[in-house]
Design a protein around this motif. Structure first.
Motif: not given
Ligand SMILES: *Cc1c(COP(=O)(O)O)cnc(C)c1O
Length: 222
Positions: A209-212, A79, A34, A193, A160, A158, A57
């Motif tokens: 879905r990985l950002g951090t 996403i 992400v 996440m 969250v 999907m 996103n």
């Molecule tokens: C930002 C986001 C992520 C990633 O989040 P992290 O906690 O940083 O891994 C995953 N899915 C969606 C829909 C997001 O908006």
């Protein structure tokens, strides 16, 4: 090795460990990086170490970044929350749309698609008022509506979940998404996440879905 390469390697080990705890093949789990708020240079560092899937996103931010990555073999996942007036552009730019949550959005995708688009339906399992996603009570009708739209290839679900301190607390929601996937015969489950992906893998995630975990923490978004 740079910081992102190290983070990728550590994430891969954690994916393998979580998969092996439940006898799953780690290759059946697609790692989506992400990249919201992450600049192109750092995205390239991730692509250099075997990332092929990018999640964004926000359309406006994604437009310029994706335009400068056309030399790379990436699969692009939208996403974020979908506004009907943005769907046309999202369809042009993205390979997967993971956040279909109402018939109006699905119809717009059908209207603008010039090729088949892979979609996931986003489910708001905890029925949080502030979040996108179809409530579970509306899922069946939405699945039926999307299933008859020829341009939309409905591949899965999907979610969250709410942010909670202890990722174990969202395990029941991941389990519920898997049950719903089975009920509607939808194989892909995009869940998990940075702080809860191992639990999601144990519960059957096929996409995380990985950002951090890959890029470090983001500046706060207003
Ligand atoms: C930002 C986001 C992520 C990633 O989040 P992290 O906690 O940083 O891994 C995953 N899915 C969606 C829909 C997001 O908006």
């Amino acid at each position: 090795m740079n910081e992102i390469a190290r983070a990728c390697e550590s994430v891969r080990l954690r994916i393998q460990a979580a998969a092996s705890r439940t006898g799953r093949d780690p290759n059946s789990i697609r790692l989506i990086a992400v990249t919201k708020t992450v600049g192109v240079e750092r995205i390239r560092q991730a692509l250099d170490v075997g990332i092929y899937d990018i999640g964004e996103n926000r359309l406006q931010e994604a437009e310029s970044k994706l335009a400068s990555l056309t030399d790379r073999p990436i699969t692009r996942h939208f996403i974020g929350h979908l506004q009907t007036n943005k769907v046309r552009r999202v369809v042009e730019l993205f390979d997967w749309i993971q956040s279909v949550d109402r018939v109006e959005v699905a119809s717009k995708i059908q209207q603008y698609a010039t090729r088949p688009v892979s979609v996931l339906i986003e489910v708001n399992l905890a029925a949080e008022a502030t979040k996108s996603g179809v409530p579970e009570s509306g899922l069946s009708a939405l699945v039926q509506a999307v299933s008859v739209m020829p341009a939309l290839q409905l591949r899965g679900l999907m979610t969250v979940p709410p942010f909670v301190e202890n990722p174990e607390d969202v395990r029941p929601l991941f389990r519920r998404l898997r049950e719903l996937g089975r009920q509607f015969d939808l194989p892909e489950l995009s869940m998990g996440m940075s702080h809860d992906f191992e639990v999601a893998i144990e519960e059957g995630a096929t996409m995380i879905r990985l950002g951090t975990a890959l890029f470090g923490s983001r500046p706060a978004i207003p």
